[in-house]
Design a protein around this motif. Sequence first.
Motif, PDB file in Angstrom:
ATOM      1  N   MET A 261       0.832  -1.205   0.000  1.00 49.67           N
ATOM      2  CA  MET A 261       0.000   0.000   0.000  1.00 49.67           C
ATOM      3  C   MET A 261       0.867   1.256   0.000  1.00 49.67           C
ATOM      4  O   MET A 261       0.628   2.203  -0.758  1.00 49.67           O
ATOM      5  CB  MET A 261      -0.914   0.023   1.229  1.00 49.67           C
ATOM      6  N   LEU A 262       1.882   1.264   0.856  1.00 40.36           N
ATOM      7  CA  LEU A 262       2.759   2.422   0.967  1.00 40.36           C
ATOM      8  C   LEU A 262       3.605   2.597  -0.290  1.00 40.36           C
ATOM      9  O   LEU A 262       3.846   3.721  -0.740  1.00 40.36           O
ATOM     10  CB  LEU A 262       3.648   2.284   2.200  1.00 40.36           C
ATOM     11  N   ALA A 263       4.064   1.486  -0.848  1.00 37.06           N
ATOM     12  CA  ALA A 263       4.906   1.554  -2.049  1.00 37.06           C
ATOM     13  C   ALA A 263       4.134   2.104  -3.253  1.00 37.06           C
ATOM     14  O   ALA A 263       4.704   2.773  -4.112  1.00 37.06           O
ATOM     15  CB  ALA A 263       5.466   0.169  -2.369  1.00 37.06           C
ATOM     16  N   ARG A 264       2.833   1.820  -3.306  1.00 40.84           N
ATOM     17  CA  ARG A 264       2.016   2.343  -4.417  1.00 40.84           C
ATOM     18  C   ARG A 264       1.833   3.850  -4.323  1.00 40.84           C
ATOM     19  O   ARG A 264       1.569   4.514  -5.311  1.00 40.84           O
ATOM     20  CB  ARG A 264       0.655   1.630  -4.437  1.00 40.84           C
ATOM     21  N   GLY A 265       1.943   4.397  -3.105  1.00 50.78           N
ATOM     22  CA  GLY A 265       1.842   5.835  -2.928  1.00 50.78           C
ATOM     23  C   GLY A 265       0.406   6.335  -2.956  1.00 50.78           C
ATOM     24  O   GLY A 265      -0.553   5.562  -2.989  1.00 50.78           O
ATOM     25  N   GLY A 266       0.264   7.655  -2.924  1.00 52.93           N
ATOM     26  CA  GLY A 266      -1.047   8.277  -2.998  1.00 52.93           C
ATOM     27  C   GLY A 266      -1.785   8.370  -1.679  1.00 52.93           C
ATOM     28  O   GLY A 266      -2.954   8.769  -1.651  1.00 52.93           O
ATOM     29  N   LEU A 267      -1.138   8.012  -0.564  1.00 54.28           N
ATOM     30  CA  LEU A 267      -1.785   8.057   0.742  1.00 54.28           C
ATOM     31  C   LEU A 267      -1.404   9.341   1.479  1.00 54.28           C
ATOM     32  O   LEU A 267      -0.245   9.755   1.458  1.00 54.28           O
ATOM     33  CB  LEU A 267      -1.382   6.848   1.591  1.00 54.28           C
TER      34      LEU A 267
END
Length: 292
Positions: A261-267
Motif C-alpha cells: 500500500m505504501l509503495a504504491r503511494g497516494g496516501l
Amino acid sequence: MFSDADTAVTYLETRAAGESVVLLDVGGYFAPSLDALCERFSGTVLGVVEDTENGHKRYAERDKLPCPVVSVARSPLKDPEDFLVGQSVVFSAEALLRQRGDILHGRPALVLGFGKLGSSIARLLHVKGVRVIVYDIDPVRRAQAMSQGFEVARDRDQAMAKAGLVLCATGALSLRGEDFPQLKNGAYVATVTSSEDELELSGLPSGYIRDSAGEHVSRYSTTGHYFYLLNGGEAVNFIHGASVGPFIFLVQAEILAGAAMLARGGLDAAMYEVPTADREVIAATWLHYYNR
C-alpha cells in the motif's frame, strides 16, 4: 536507539541512503524520531507498517503524522496469533515456576489488562484450574471479563496483595515503582511485552536488592519483602521462542500488504488499515495451503 533523532537518521543513511524505504515497526519505536527521518533522510520514507497494539497507540496519539502509517495491530488476522501468544505466555511462566519447584495451582493469578492477550491468558489459566482475577482500567473490559465468568477486582491494590502470580498484559505501564512493595511475599511477576512498557523497575524504592533465583528468574528483596521477576521483565514467552506456528504467516502477509500500500503511494499522512478484501485474499491463500 530510535528515540534519538540523530541516531535514527544515521542508522537509515548507513543502510539505505537515497532509497525509498518502508519502516516495519513492532512497538512504535520509530514514532519519536519519525519527523526527523522524513525531513532529513536523503531518500524517501514512504511510511510505516506497525504490528503491535502498543505501537498503534503511539502513532495514534500523535497530533500530526509526517507520513502514512498502516497498522495491522487490530486486524482480525492477528486474532489467532494473539490467542496463541497468550498460551505461550502461560506455558513459559509455568515452566519457570516448575524449574524452581513451584506450581500454578494454589497461587491466585492476577491478569492486568483484558485485551486480546490478557483475555487469552485468563482463559488458559482458568482451564488449568487456576483461580484468575482480572483487572483492567477500562470498565467495558471489566464488564466483558465478568460476563465470561472471571472474578473482576474492584480494587487493583488489594488484588495485587493476594496474587501469587501477576501477569502484565496492558501494553502500557502496569506496575509503577510504588506498586512493587504491595505485592504478596513470594509473588511472581511476568509481562507479555517489554519491561520498559509494562514495569517501572527504575522506580523501585531504595533498599531492594536483585539476585538470581534461577535461570530467567530474578529475586528482588528488601527487609520483610521479596518478589520474583521472570525473564528480567521482558516478554516471558520469548524464553521458549514465542512460537505460534504457521499462524504468524497471516500477520506477516498483512504486513507485506501494508508495505505494498505504501509503495504504491497516494496516501495522505494518516493512519490506515489493510482493506478487508486484501485480508480475505490472504486468509483464503493461507487456508488453501494449510487446510489440506
